[in-house]
Design an enzyme around this catalytic site. Structure first.
Site, mmCIF file in Angstrom:
data_model
loop_
_atom_site.group_PDB
_atom_site.id
_atom_site.type_symbol
_atom_site.label_atom_id
_atom_site.label_comp_id
_atom_site.label_asym_id
_atom_site.label_seq_id
_atom_site.Cartn_x
_atom_site.Cartn_y
_atom_site.Cartn_z
ATOM 1 N N GLN A 1 -15.170 2.284 7.030
ATOM 2 C CA GLN A 1 -14.349 2.234 8.606
ATOM 3 C C GLN A 1 -15.020 2.338 9.848
ATOM 4 O O GLN A 1 -15.157 1.617 10.850
ATOM 5 C CB GLN A 1 -13.085 2.694 8.165
ATOM 6 N N ARG B 1 0.968 -1.103 0.026
ATOM 7 C CA ARG B 1 0.214 0.045 0.245
ATOM 8 C C ARG B 1 0.835 1.393 -0.341
ATOM 9 O O ARG B 1 1.200 1.040 0.945
ATOM 10 C CB ARG B 1 -1.043 -0.251 1.109
ATOM 11 N N ASN C 1 -4.778 11.524 4.952
ATOM 12 C CA ASN C 1 -5.807 10.647 6.452
ATOM 13 C C ASN C 1 -6.930 10.280 5.256
ATOM 14 O O ASN C 1 -6.877 10.500 4.063
ATOM 15 C CB ASN C 1 -6.094 11.161 6.817
ATOM 16 N N LYS C 2 -7.533 8.976 5.870
ATOM 17 C CA LYS C 2 -8.493 9.137 5.338
ATOM 18 C C LYS C 2 -9.602 9.647 4.665
ATOM 19 O O LYS C 2 -9.745 10.506 4.929
ATOM 20 C CB LYS C 2 -9.817 7.414 6.202
ATOM 21 N N ASP D 1 -1.614 8.750 7.956
ATOM 22 C CA ASP D 1 -1.106 8.058 7.414
ATOM 23 C C ASP D 1 0.333 8.529 7.079
ATOM 24 O O ASP D 1 0.770 7.456 7.468
ATOM 25 C CB ASP D 1 -2.293 7.311 6.030
HETATM 26 O O1 MRU Z 1 -7.437 2.444 4.371
HETATM 27 P P1 MRU Z 1 -7.107 2.499 6.320
HETATM 28 O O2 MRU Z 1 -8.218 2.333 6.732
HETATM 29 O O3 MRU Z 1 -5.496 1.576 5.963
HETATM 30 O O4 MRU Z 1 -7.245 4.066 6.199
HETATM 31 C C1 MRU Z 1 -6.974 4.597 7.414
HETATM 32 C C2 MRU Z 1 -7.049 5.422 7.861
HETATM 33 O O5 MRU Z 1 -6.941 6.682 6.944
HETATM 34 C C3 MRU Z 1 -6.650 5.727 9.210
HETATM 35 O O6 MRU Z 1 -7.340 7.192 10.000
HETATM 36 C C4 MRU Z 1 -5.092 5.878 9.332
HETATM 37 O O7 MRU Z 1 -4.233 4.969 9.457
HETATM 38 C C5 MRU Z 1 -4.652 6.469 11.494
HETATM 39 S S1 MRU Z 1 -5.201 4.784 11.661
HETATM 40 C C6 MRU Z 1 -4.697 4.891 13.507
#
Ligand code: MRU
Length: 346
Positions: A195, A93, A246-247, A236
């Site tokens: 999520q 990823r 971030n997401k 992230d």
């Molecule tokens: O695609 P994901 O579910 O891996 O994305 C995760 C996020 O964006 C979280 O908000 C981020 O990793 C922080 S997790 C402590």
């Protein structure tokens, strides 16, 4: 306080079992608690790509254990021998820097003369333990910023599922809840992978913290009713100037928060900070299968032939962030100078 916090922190998603890595399969939660057993580094890489394990810190921890599986598979601690496997892991990823960070940490260890399998095991264990400790520290630091009687809104899942335990943004929320400071906890669904809906409210419910689910598009309305004083999210990848990936959806929450006078907190360990990336323009944003938008649980919900675009992260400019909470300390209104000072002081 840590004892108090453990009452609200029961889930563990990444679990080393001595000869394999056991992952709580986050694709089937909350209706099934199923585990995936990874016995090879390639299996861990696939689990990362397929979102069996997800969340920036959890991905880094899984990569640490995958390196041990690689050493055992190749019967070697030689960096050159292991490099193709390590590169394969990093490619699983692109956006969460914790993955590359953990693999680079392993590369440095493997490059030391006389590195042993036992040393790799201990490093993987340290990566995991340090993450839990960082979360405990951030929970304390972040909750200090929250006034009693506040409402909070979070996005995606940043909890025990996404880390070694407790969580980043959810760790702060757990601590503020344990201190009886919160009058409301809201979580956005976090389309398209949900999520928030599938993971965050389930995780909090299991630990006795009642959270209210909202549609992502209800966030501005919630703010306009003055029901939240803080938006609290994870990250992230955080750049040298404080820009934060971030997401997807985080950026629009930050814009709406600024408009409504709601404060915006990012909570992330230093393993999520990429000081080599000057600002957010250089971050690779992961694009996932458009089918995540056009289908629900395998069933097409959108007319045939319709196109979809599915970037799964976005970048929030540092100027919209009121507080960045790390285990090294809190940066108020992050910028390049304050980010440098954070590391200089630690
Ligand atoms: O695609 P994901 O579910 O891996 O994305 C995760 C996020 O964006 C979280 O908000 C981020 O990793 C922080 S997790 C402590």
């Amino acid at each position: 306080m840590i004892d108090l916090l453990s009452r609200f922190d029961s889930i563990r998603a990444v679990d080393w079992q001595g000869d394999h890595l056991r992952l709580l399969d986050q694709r089937v939660l909350p209706f099934e608690e199923r585990f995936v057993e990874c016995r090879s580094p390639a299996a861990v890489a696939s689990a990362i790509t397929d979102l069996v394990v997800r969340g920036a810190p959890a991905i880094g921890i899984a990569a640490g254990w995958a390196t041990l599986l690689l050493v055992r598979e190749q019967r070697s601690c030689e960096l050159a021998t292991l490099e193709p496997g390590l590169a394969h892991l990093v490619a699983a990823r692109p956006t969460a820097v914790n993955l590359a960070w953990a693999v680079d940490r392993m590369r440095r260890l493997l490059a030391t003369p006389g590195c042993t399998e036992q040393a790799v095991f201990e490093e993987a264990q340290r990566i995991e333990q340090e993450d839990l400790q960082a979360n405990q520290r951030m929970a304390m630091l972040g909750s200090e910023l929250i006034a009693p009687g506040s409402g909070v809104l979070t996005h995606c899942n940043t909890g025990a599922l996404a880390t070694a335990g407790l969580g980043t943004a959810l760790g702060v929320i757990r601590a503020a809840w344990a201190q009886q400071k919160l009058k409301g906890v809201f979580a956005g669904e976090t389309r398209p992978w949900n999520q928030g809906a599938r993971l965050t409210v389930w995780e909090l419910f299991k630990d006795g913290i009642p959270a209210t689910l909202i549609a992502d598009s209800a966030a501005s309305h919630l703010m306009s009713e003055e029901r939240v004083q803080w938006v609290i999210v994870g990250a992230d990848r955080i750049c040298a100037n404080g820009d934060t990936a971030n997401k997807v959806g985080t950026r629009q929450l930050a814009i709406a928060a600024r408009y409504h006078g709601v404060r915006f907190m990012v909570v992330a360990p230093s393993s999520t900070i990429d000081m080599a990336m000057p600002d957010g323009s250089g971050i690779e944003i992961e694009l996932r299968d458009p089918g995540e938008l056009t289908h629900s649980r395998g069933v097409r919900t959108v007319a045939e032939g319709v196109d979809a675009w599915n970037p799964v992260f976005d970048v929030t400019p540092a100027g919209l962030i009121d507080a960045l909470v790390t285990e090294l300390g809190v940066v108020i209104r992050p910028n390049t100078r304050r980010m440098r000072d954070l590391f200089a002081a630690s």
